[in-house]
Scaffold this motif. Structure first.
Motif, mmCIF file in Angstrom:
data_model
loop_
_atom_site.group_PDB
_atom_site.id
_atom_site.type_symbol
_atom_site.label_atom_id
_atom_site.label_comp_id
_atom_site.label_asym_id
_atom_site.label_seq_id
_atom_site.Cartn_x
_atom_site.Cartn_y
_atom_site.Cartn_z
ATOM 1 N N GLY A 84 4.799 -6.366 -0.915
ATOM 2 C CA GLY A 84 3.786 -6.187 0.119
ATOM 3 C C GLY A 84 3.585 -4.724 0.488
ATOM 4 N N LEU A 85 4.705 -3.998 0.658
ATOM 5 C CA LEU A 85 4.613 -2.575 1.015
ATOM 6 C C LEU A 85 4.011 -1.756 -0.123
ATOM 7 C CD1 LEU A 85 7.982 -2.003 2.912
ATOM 8 C CD2 LEU A 85 5.685 -2.114 3.885
ATOM 9 N N GLU A 122 -11.539 5.103 5.422
ATOM 10 C CA GLU A 122 -10.105 5.012 5.745
ATOM 11 C C GLU A 122 -9.701 6.231 6.552
ATOM 12 O OE1 GLU A 122 -8.139 2.530 4.872
ATOM 13 O OE2 GLU A 122 -9.341 1.480 3.352
ATOM 14 N N ASP A 151 -3.341 -9.625 -3.426
ATOM 15 C CA ASP A 151 -2.567 -10.551 -2.591
ATOM 16 C C ASP A 151 -2.059 -11.731 -3.415
ATOM 17 O OD1 ASP A 151 -2.717 -9.163 -0.217
ATOM 18 O OD2 ASP A 151 -4.610 -10.060 0.369
ATOM 19 N N TYR A 198 0.347 -2.284 -0.210
ATOM 20 C CA TYR A 198 -0.284 -1.562 0.896
ATOM 21 C C TYR A 198 -0.406 -0.074 0.564
ATOM 22 C CZ TYR A 198 -0.829 0.839 5.332
ATOM 23 O OH TYR A 198 -1.274 1.675 6.322
ATOM 24 N N LEU A 199 0.683 0.505 0.033
ATOM 25 C CA LEU A 199 0.657 1.924 -0.313
ATOM 26 C C LEU A 199 -0.358 2.199 -1.422
ATOM 27 C CD1 LEU A 199 4.490 2.710 -0.252
ATOM 28 C CD2 LEU A 199 2.782 3.308 1.465
ATOM 29 N N ARG A 225 -3.106 0.465 -2.058
ATOM 30 C CA ARG A 225 -4.451 0.389 -1.480
ATOM 31 C C ARG A 225 -4.758 1.631 -0.645
ATOM 32 N NH1 ARG A 225 -3.352 -5.630 0.634
ATOM 33 N NH2 ARG A 225 -4.109 -6.848 -1.140
ATOM 34 N N ALA A 226 -3.762 2.042 0.167
ATOM 35 C CA ALA A 226 -3.979 3.187 1.046
ATOM 36 C C ALA A 226 -4.178 4.475 0.254
ATOM 37 C CB ALA A 226 -2.799 3.340 2.005
ATOM 38 N N SER A 244 -8.519 -12.188 -3.306
ATOM 39 C CA SER A 244 -7.843 -10.901 -3.498
ATOM 40 C C SER A 244 -6.787 -11.028 -4.586
ATOM 41 C CB SER A 244 -7.191 -10.430 -2.187
ATOM 42 O OG SER A 244 -6.347 -9.319 -2.412
ATOM 43 N N ASN A 247 4.682 -7.875 11.578
ATOM 44 C CA ASN A 247 3.594 -7.479 10.691
ATOM 45 C C ASN A 247 4.080 -6.959 9.344
ATOM 46 O OD1 ASN A 247 1.812 -8.006 12.835
ATOM 47 N ND2 ASN A 247 2.091 -5.963 13.655
ATOM 48 N N SER A 273 3.348 -9.846 5.034
ATOM 49 C CA SER A 273 1.969 -10.328 4.996
ATOM 50 C C SER A 273 1.953 -11.842 4.846
ATOM 51 C CB SER A 273 1.217 -9.679 3.826
ATOM 52 O OG SER A 273 1.773 -10.120 2.591
#
Length: 590
Positions: A429-430, A475, A402, A433-434, A436-437, A399, A133, A136
């Motif tokens: 990718g990481l 979230e 992405d 993700y960070l 977005r989070a 997106s 995982n 992506s």
């Protein structure tokens, strides 16, 4: 006894599927093995060439690894062996520590297989299949697309019959343009027709054979044998027209016999240099393999175990290293052929290994006059199918983040090489993700009239009152986004001077870490100071269990509600002017 058998079956899946193995499964596996063997012989030779290795090493990497996977693998149809992307990565890694064609280069390739095998095996034992995982789909798709372009470009020198090189796309193109005055007409006359023929075989041969009256299954087998036909015809042409004397490069003598016993290097300095490349090869190979295995397993309502797949691929790579091969993984094209041919169990792979072993024993002398250009054509046709031009357009629409990761992976892989492409892809990718989070989605919600549902006020016509603020958090609350939520709530509160109640709707919150708890406490203290009551609604059980182990629930100046509807109704009743509205709400009139 049953427990020990179950544990053994988990680590040796062969113990499970062999119980139901019968004549029908044997027949299906044998037919599939014949078809895959026909396909794998030219592919193995070609991918070894791509890796900068003697063609015979491709055959070596297609024997014992298949047997090892049959014992340890969980996919019934995955076909393990040399693949294009891993071959390219092997060439890049081995070329960084030794010159092509040297004994040190071969040793580096074998050591890469051993290191990759040990890493994969260890990760499997540690049950770290979740690593699939980390990459992506946009990143993987971008990397494979860029690798396909790099591979196809790298093989043009064999089609043109020139000396060219380079590890990046600009370097390859520059080297090719600089060598255009050295193009070999004889090599071009072999390579270009081979490419055209193989492209036609891939799409047009089967329909033609069906129209001529051949049954679809037989036509499919004949189409899969297209590369073998190209190999046979080109060898006859080289012999008949003495093309080797006209400048056409041929494979030359390929040693006959079974794979030799080989020992990976134990030199610490070499191992240190190969550790990172081996890890990248392991991750990319595993992700590619497990994606193919899961896709094919789903079609038959079967399942695979990612953790055990790590062990199976690890055992395959270790077997490859000790039999003179190089890193292997599950191949998409071969696996699909294996699936379509009706393979029922991993035994099909073991039978394929027998077929490759027989080819190594008896057929290699016939390959002496095989043109390198035909092997290059085989690679080009195979890898151009990996180039995906639809995904960028789809990602741009769906997106932009992405899309950025996808394009960045392609660009960096083309401009900086495959290793930097993998590292950049994982990093991008990481980081996305960070990002977005750290900026979670939250919405101010109101009640949909005549229901107990609450929806975003910007999307729906809902009922709200100025003294109640309902915020839905979409979230989990972690150190990445807790401060953002705190600022968001306080900004919304500051804009509402009549506010008396804030309800945090936590139906989508799966976790609240220590930082999230600290922010909730800070919000609560601010609400106390402002004379506003803070409530929580629809808190999930595991989250509530953790909150109850703290002082937060005791210090909360509001209540925790099972439903948002009840929290909203109680907040309405708490306002002296809102009793009538609250009664209407309870009756579903508002």
């Amino acid at each position: 006894m049953a427990a020990s058998t179950s544990i053994l079956a988990r680590y040796f899946p062969i113990l499970e599927w062999r119980r139901a193995y019968d004549g029908e499964a044997l027949s299906s596996d044998m037919v599939a093995a014949v078809i895959v063997t026909i396909m794998l012989i030219p592919q193995s030779l070609a991918y070894a060439l791509l890796a900068g290795l003697p063609p015979v090493m491709g055959l070596y990497a297609s024997i014992l690894p298949l047997v090892a996977y049959a014992v340890f693998g969980t996919s019934r149809t995955l076909a393990v062996g040399p693949v294009a992307v891993v071959s390219l990565m092997t060439a890049s890694a081995a070329g960084a520590v030794a010159a092509h064609g040297t004994a040190e280069y071969l040793e580096a390739a074998i050591t890469l297989a051993a290191l990759s095998g040990v890493m994969l095996f260890a990760l499997g034992v540690l049950r770290m299949g979740f690593l699939a995982n980390l990459l992506s789909h946009p990143v993987i798709s971008g990397f494979i697309t860029a690798s396909g372009i790099l591979i196809a470009t790298s093989q043009l020198r064999h089609i043109l019959g020139v000396q060219a090189g380079g590890d990046t796309w600009p370097a390859m193109l520059g080297s090719l343009f600089a060598a255009l005055d050295q193009v070999s007409p004889a090599t071009l006359a072999v390579g270009v027709p081979a490419v055209i023929f193989l492209f036609w075989v891939r799409k047009g041969l089967k329909p033609l054979l069906v129209r001529l009256g051949l049954k679809p299954r037989a036509a499919d087998i004949a189409a899969k044998a297209g590369p073998v036909a190209a190999v046979a015809v080109s060898i006859l042409a080289v012999i008949a027209f003495d093309l080797a004397a006209r400048g056409v490069n041929i494979t030359g003598e390929i040693p006959s016999g079974l794979p030799p016993f080989a020992m990976p290097s134990t030199e610490p300095s070499l191992i240190r240099q190969l550790l990172v490349p081996a890890l990248l090869i392991s991750i990319i190979g595993f992700v590619e393999s497990v994606s193919v295995a899961q896709t094919l397993a789903a079609k038959r309502r079967q399942r695979i175990s990612p953790d055990q797949e790590l062990i199976g691929l690890g055992a395959s790579n270790i077997a490859s290293a000790f039999s003179g091969g190089y890193p292997v993984t599950g191949g998409f094209a071969r696996s699909v052929v294996n699936f379509d041919a009706g393979a029922q169990t991993p035994a099909a792979g073991a039978f394929t290994a027998i077929g490759i072993a027989l080819a190594s024993l008896f057929l290699t002398p016939l390959l002496f006059a095989l043109p390198i250009a035909v092997l290059a054509a085989t690679i080009i046709v195979a890898v151009l199918a990996l180039v995906d031009l639809k995904t960028p357009r789809q990602l741009w629409t769906y997106s932009r983040a992405d899309f950025a990761a996808h394009v960045a992976t392609i660009a960096i892989t083309l401009l900086a090489g495959v290793e930097m492409g993998v590292i950049a892809g994982v990093s991008v990718g990481l980081l996305l993700y960070l990002w977005r989070a750290s900026r979670p989605h939250a919405a101010i919600v109101g009640r949909v009239p005549e229901t107990e549902h609450f929806r975003n006020v910007e999307r729906h016509k809902v009922f709200t009152v100025p003294y109640v603020l309902s915020i839905r958090i979409d979230e989990s609350l972690t150190f990445l986004n807790a401060r953002w939520l705190e600022e968001y709530v306080l900004e919304e509160v500051a804009e509402r001077p009549r506010l008396r109640h804030v309800i945090l709707m936590a139906s989508a919150v799966n976790e609240i870490d220590a930082s999230g708890l600290e922010s909730l406490e800070a919000i609560n203290h601010r609400m106390v100071d402002a004379g506003i009551r803070l409530h929580l609604s629809e808190v999930k059980g595991p989250v509530m269990d953790r909150l109850q182990r703290t002082h937060f629930i005791e210090e909360l100046n509001g209540r925790v509600y099972l439903s948002q509807a009840r929290a909203f109704a109680d907040a309405l009743r708490d306002n002296g002017e809102g009793d009538g509205a609250a009664d209407d709400l309870a009756r579903g009139m508002i």
